[in-house]
Design an enzyme around this catalytic site. Structure first.
Site, mmCIF file in Angstrom:
data_model
loop_
_atom_site.group_PDB
_atom_site.id
_atom_site.type_symbol
_atom_site.label_atom_id
_atom_site.label_comp_id
_atom_site.label_asym_id
_atom_site.label_seq_id
_atom_site.Cartn_x
_atom_site.Cartn_y
_atom_site.Cartn_z
ATOM 1 N N GLY A 209 -1.114 -6.025 -7.006
ATOM 2 C CA GLY A 209 -1.376 -5.310 -5.751
ATOM 3 C C GLY A 209 -0.524 -4.051 -5.737
ATOM 4 O O GLY A 209 -0.297 -3.449 -4.690
ATOM 5 N N GLY A 210 -0.068 -3.669 -6.927
ATOM 6 C CA GLY A 210 0.868 -2.546 -7.070
ATOM 7 C C GLY A 210 0.304 -1.196 -6.666
ATOM 8 O O GLY A 210 1.054 -0.235 -6.496
ATOM 9 N N GLY B 8 -1.352 -0.874 -3.889
ATOM 10 C CA GLY B 8 -1.445 -0.895 -2.426
ATOM 11 C C GLY B 8 -0.171 -0.411 -1.756
ATOM 12 O O GLY B 8 0.806 -0.041 -2.421
ATOM 13 N N ASN B 9 -0.191 -0.438 -0.443
ATOM 14 C CA ASN B 9 0.940 0.100 0.329
ATOM 15 C C ASN B 9 2.232 -0.674 0.089
ATOM 16 O O ASN B 9 3.260 -0.089 -0.255
ATOM 17 C CB ASN B 9 0.605 0.075 1.828
ATOM 18 C CG ASN B 9 -0.293 1.231 2.201
ATOM 19 O OD1 ASN B 9 -0.278 2.282 1.563
ATOM 20 N ND2 ASN B 9 -1.095 1.039 3.235
ATOM 21 N N VAL B 10 2.178 -1.986 0.287
ATOM 22 C CA VAL B 10 3.414 -2.768 0.142
ATOM 23 C C VAL B 10 3.856 -2.755 -1.326
ATOM 24 O O VAL B 10 5.013 -2.472 -1.639
ATOM 25 C CB VAL B 10 3.234 -4.219 0.643
ATOM 26 C CG1 VAL B 10 4.531 -5.009 0.466
ATOM 27 C CG2 VAL B 10 2.820 -4.245 2.113
ATOM 28 N N ARG C 135 -4.807 -13.004 11.431
ATOM 29 C CA ARG C 135 -4.344 -13.432 10.104
ATOM 30 C C ARG C 135 -5.284 -14.495 9.540
ATOM 31 O O ARG C 135 -5.486 -14.580 8.341
ATOM 32 C CB ARG C 135 -2.922 -13.984 10.194
ATOM 33 C CG ARG C 135 -1.885 -12.900 10.388
ATOM 34 C CD ARG C 135 -0.484 -13.419 10.098
ATOM 35 N NE ARG C 135 0.489 -12.339 10.155
ATOM 36 C CZ ARG C 135 1.125 -11.974 11.261
ATOM 37 N NH1 ARG C 135 0.904 -12.602 12.392
ATOM 38 N NH2 ARG C 135 1.996 -10.990 11.236
ATOM 39 N N ASN D 85 -8.400 -14.064 1.047
ATOM 40 C CA ASN D 85 -7.179 -13.913 0.266
ATOM 41 C C ASN D 85 -6.835 -15.153 -0.556
ATOM 42 O O ASN D 85 -6.181 -15.044 -1.593
ATOM 43 C CB ASN D 85 -6.015 -13.518 1.174
ATOM 44 C CG ASN D 85 -6.080 -12.045 1.537
ATOM 45 O OD1 ASN D 85 -6.879 -11.303 0.966
ATOM 46 N ND2 ASN D 85 -5.273 -11.609 2.480
ATOM 47 N N VAL E 174 3.645 -12.232 -0.925
ATOM 48 C CA VAL E 174 3.681 -11.379 0.275
ATOM 49 C C VAL E 174 2.342 -11.449 1.027
ATOM 50 O O VAL E 174 2.284 -11.319 2.241
ATOM 51 C CB VAL E 174 3.996 -9.909 -0.108
ATOM 52 C CG1 VAL E 174 4.041 -9.012 1.120
ATOM 53 C CG2 VAL E 174 5.322 -9.816 -0.864
ATOM 54 N N HIS F 56 4.863 -17.518 9.652
ATOM 55 C CA HIS F 56 4.777 -16.066 9.803
ATOM 56 C C HIS F 56 3.555 -15.789 10.665
ATOM 57 O O HIS F 56 2.439 -15.781 10.190
ATOM 58 C CB HIS F 56 4.634 -15.409 8.434
ATOM 59 C CG HIS F 56 4.565 -13.913 8.505
ATOM 60 N ND1 HIS F 56 5.482 -13.163 9.204
ATOM 61 C CD2 HIS F 56 3.704 -13.037 7.966
ATOM 62 C CE1 HIS F 56 5.182 -11.884 9.093
ATOM 63 N NE2 HIS F 56 4.095 -11.781 8.341
HETATM 64 N N1 LIG Z 1 4.409 -11.372 4.387
HETATM 65 C C1 LIG Z 1 4.535 -10.328 5.170
HETATM 66 O O1 LIG Z 1 5.426 -10.263 6.010
HETATM 67 C C2 LIG Z 1 3.578 -9.159 5.015
HETATM 68 C C3 LIG Z 1 3.911 -7.895 5.499
HETATM 69 C C4 LIG Z 1 3.018 -6.843 5.273
HETATM 70 C C5 LIG Z 1 1.820 -7.067 4.592
HETATM 71 N N2 LIG Z 1 1.519 -8.318 4.177
HETATM 72 C C6 LIG Z 1 0.283 -8.607 3.448
HETATM 73 O O2 LIG Z 1 0.409 -8.066 2.133
HETATM 74 C C7 LIG Z 1 -0.874 -7.789 1.606
HETATM 75 C C8 LIG Z 1 -0.918 -6.346 1.094
HETATM 76 O O3 LIG Z 1 -0.766 -5.413 2.143
HETATM 77 P P1 LIG Z 1 -0.935 -3.853 1.848
HETATM 78 O O4 LIG Z 1 -0.665 -3.144 3.108
HETATM 79 O O5 LIG Z 1 -0.180 -3.482 0.618
HETATM 80 O O6 LIG Z 1 -2.489 -3.795 1.506
HETATM 81 P P2 LIG Z 1 -3.258 -2.742 0.575
HETATM 82 O O7 LIG Z 1 -4.693 -2.854 0.902
HETATM 83 O O8 LIG Z 1 -2.614 -1.406 0.666
HETATM 84 O O9 LIG Z 1 -3.025 -3.318 -0.889
HETATM 85 C C9 LIG Z 1 -3.681 -4.459 -1.354
HETATM 86 C C10 LIG Z 1 -3.732 -4.388 -2.842
HETATM 87 O O10 LIG Z 1 -4.363 -5.564 -3.354
HETATM 88 C C11 LIG Z 1 -5.164 -5.180 -4.455
HETATM 89 N N3 LIG Z 1 -6.158 -6.227 -4.719
HETATM 90 C C12 LIG Z 1 -7.202 -6.645 -3.945
HETATM 91 N N4 LIG Z 1 -7.867 -7.630 -4.580
HETATM 92 C C13 LIG Z 1 -7.232 -7.854 -5.752
HETATM 93 C C14 LIG Z 1 -7.427 -8.751 -6.837
HETATM 94 N N5 LIG Z 1 -8.459 -9.624 -6.842
HETATM 95 N N6 LIG Z 1 -6.578 -8.689 -7.888
HETATM 96 C C15 LIG Z 1 -5.570 -7.823 -7.912
HETATM 97 N N7 LIG Z 1 -5.318 -6.937 -6.921
HETATM 98 C C16 LIG Z 1 -6.139 -6.967 -5.853
HETATM 99 C C17 LIG Z 1 -5.764 -3.848 -4.018
HETATM 100 O O11 LIG Z 1 -6.239 -3.116 -5.128
HETATM 101 C C18 LIG Z 1 -4.524 -3.201 -3.395
HETATM 102 O O12 LIG Z 1 -3.730 -2.616 -4.400
HETATM 103 C C19 LIG Z 1 -1.853 -8.079 2.752
HETATM 104 O O13 LIG Z 1 -2.341 -9.390 2.603
HETATM 105 C C20 LIG Z 1 -0.979 -7.983 3.995
HETATM 106 O O14 LIG Z 1 -1.498 -8.696 5.084
HETATM 107 C C21 LIG Z 1 2.376 -9.360 4.357
#
Ligand SMILES: NC(=O)c1ccc[n+]([C@@H]2O[C@H](COP(=O)([O-])OP(=O)(O)OC[C@H]3O[C@@H](n4cnc5c(N)ncnc54)[C@H](O)[C@@H]3O)[C@@H](O)[C@H]2O)c1
Length: 318
Positions: free
Chosen positions: A9-10, A12-14, A90, A97, A120, A177
């Site tokens: 998920g590298g 993505g934002n987080v 959620r 997910n 995460v 959470h």
């Molecule tokens: N635990 C916490 O406290 C917390 C806090 C913030 C976000 N989150 C969760 O973290 C996750 C990511 O958030 P974000 O803002 O980075 O989202 P984002 O959409 O910016 O990033 C998600 C990433 O997942 C990748 N992805 C999707 N399907 C995939 C797959 N099958 N294989 C590999 N990669 C895949 C996408 O390409 C993207 O890079 C979400 O589920 C969000 O709800 C959790």
């Protein structure tokens, strides 16, 4: 310092912010980014590597093309999935997910059998269970990030209501959470005193409510996507304590086998982190009301587990 840390998920934002902050703080020699968006992973890797060159940091950040490239990673951070939008709960994310998590951890178990997993993706606690189920990894090597973030939100809200950002506050938010989280003000420390003694009952009520709303407020401001600076920072804090264990207690989502009267679920509890991942769960003495609240907090997780079982995504083997 780790040799190799992977972020699924590298792109993505987080995930990308974990890579950036991790590189800037020198936590690994190599950060490997993987997601379904290969080109963005490559771009993020190059961008962060160029940033690292500005500060002359000995780190490489790379977008990867296949799971095979992640072979031998010591830590795999999973942020892959769909972020929550203002319309989504959620729970809406659950089935989507869970399938993504299954696919990812089955691949990780193939290429990096010894890795420590930091989860995460939401809904967090049940995603940890899915990760355990499909990776077959031992419980100490699967750690969910949420409590560190929720605790930071409680600290922020307390400083805000006290209008004093110089205070040193350690906050502990246990449980699921989500809306049923359990901010444990009695055990939170503000300049050596219990936060329950520092805040008035009205202030406590506001701080707890604002902490629970912390994520949703950001979702509403951003309109697209959810928080990422603080979630990424929380993961970095966990990595730092794994590299350099200390007496510091963090709340993470961990697998329970009787602790706090919980069994067979992941839920946010205070732990000590170390090189093996979860070193141990710290059993804080809870009063009757707190125990009841923790039990209620677990109800939502159990319901999600049932939904996954009913949809064939979790079998009895856990
Ligand atoms: N635990 C916490 O406290 C917390 C806090 C913030 C976000 N989150 C969760 O973290 C996750 C990511 O958030 P974000 O803002 O980075 O989202 P984002 O959409 O910016 O990033 C998600 C990433 O997942 C990748 N992805 C999707 N399907 C995939 C797959 N099958 N294989 C590999 N990669 C895949 C996408 O390409 C993207 O890079 C979400 O589920 C969000 O709800 C959790």
């Amino acid at each position: 310092m780790f040799d190799k840390v992977a972020i699924i998920g590298g792109s993505g934002n987080v995930g990308s912010h974990i890579a950036f902050l991790g590189a800037m703080r020198g936590l690994a020699r190599e950060f490997l980014l993987f997601s379904i968006d290969l080109f963005r992973c490559k771009g993020v890797g190059l961008d962060i590597s160029q940033a690292a060159a500005i500060f002359d940091l000995p780190v490489s950040v790379k977008g990867c093309e296949s799971y095979e490239d992640l072979s031998g990673c010591e830590v795999v951070i999973i942020t892959a999935g769909f972020p929550r939008t203002p319309q989504m709960s959620r729970n809406d994310l659950l089935l989507k997910n869970a399938s993504i998590m299954q696919e990812i951890v089955e691949n990780i178990a193939r290429v990096a059998q010894e890795a420590l997993l930091i989860i995460v993706s939401n809904p967090l606690d049940v995603m940890c269970l899915v990760a355990k189920h499909y990776s077959g990894f031992p419980k100490n090597r699967i750690i969910g990030m949420a409590g560190v973030l929720d605790g930071a939100r409680l600290t922020y809200e307390s400083k805000t209501i006290l209008n004093d950002f110089t205070k040193h506050i350690e906050s502990y938010v246990l449980g699921a959470h989500g809306d049923d989280m359990l901010p444990l003000l009695r055990y939170c420390v503000c300049n050596g005193k219990s936060l329950a003694d520092v805040l008035s009952p009205k202030q406590q009520e506001i701080v707890v409510q604002e902490t629970k709303n912390g994520g949703a407020k950001i979702v509403n401001y951003y309109q697209q996507g959810s928080a990422y600076f603080a979630p990424a920072s929380a993961v970095i804090k966990m990595l730092e304590l794994i590299i350099t264990p200390s007496e510091e207690m963090l709340v993470c989502s961990v697998y329970t086998e009787g602790e706090y009267d919980m069994e067979g679920i992941f839920i946010g509890l205070p732990i000590k982190l170390g090189k093996k991942g979860v070193e141990h769960i710290v059993e804080l003495p809870l009063n009757e009301q707190e125990r009841e609240m923790l039990k209620n907090s677990a109800q939502g997780i159990k319901k999600q587990v049932e939904i996954l079982k009913n949809n064939g995504l979790l079998k009895e083997r856990i």
